[in-house]
Design a protein around this motif. Structure first.
Motif, short mmCIF file in Angstrom:
data_model
loop_
_atom_site.label_atom_id
_atom_site.label_comp_id
_atom_site.label_asym_id
_atom_site.label_seq_id
_atom_site.Cartn_x
_atom_site.Cartn_y
_atom_site.Cartn_z
N LYS A 32 0.84 -1.21 0.00
CA LYS A 32 0.00 0.00 0.00
C LYS A 32 0.87 1.25 0.00
N LYS A 35 2.25 1.83 -3.35
CA LYS A 35 1.21 2.36 -4.25
C LYS A 35 0.95 3.84 -3.99
N SER A 41 -2.16 4.70 -6.09
CA SER A 41 -3.29 4.80 -5.18
C SER A 41 -3.12 6.06 -4.34
#
Length: 99
Positions: A32, A35, A41
């Motif tokens: 995460k 990203k 993201s």
């Protein structure tokens, strides 16, 4: 890489913290963080607050184009920097300076 991702990466590196360490501290997978930093993201409001708390930086450091701010702005109460005690609507108010 987007601005938020770039600022997260720069701030994390200034703290000599790995992606894995940051991920562990905010309770997300290390993929995460990668990203977020690459712009694949964008972190939600609560995650931004958690990242800022762990890195000990104001939200403006992540959200703004300059990484020169290191002080908590006077118009934002210190308790607003503790994301564990904020609900989602308070996070949005905080980020929009409606405190």
């Amino acid at each position: 890489m987007n601005l938020i991702g770039k600022n997260i990466k720069t701030s994390r590196e200034r703290c000599n913290m790995s992606q894995k360490e940051l991920a562990h501290k905010i309770r997300v997978g290390s993929a995460k963080i990668e990203k977020y930093e690459t712009g694949e993201s964008i972190p939600d409001t609560l995650t931004i607050l958690k990242i800022c708390t762990v890195l000990d930086i104001p939200v403006s450091t992540i959200m703004n184009s300059g990484l020169h701010s290191t002080q908590i702005p006077e118009h934002i109460p210190y308790e607003m920097y503790n994301p564990q005690e904020l609900n989602e609507s308070e996070c949005y108010r905080f980020l929009n300076h409606d405190v």
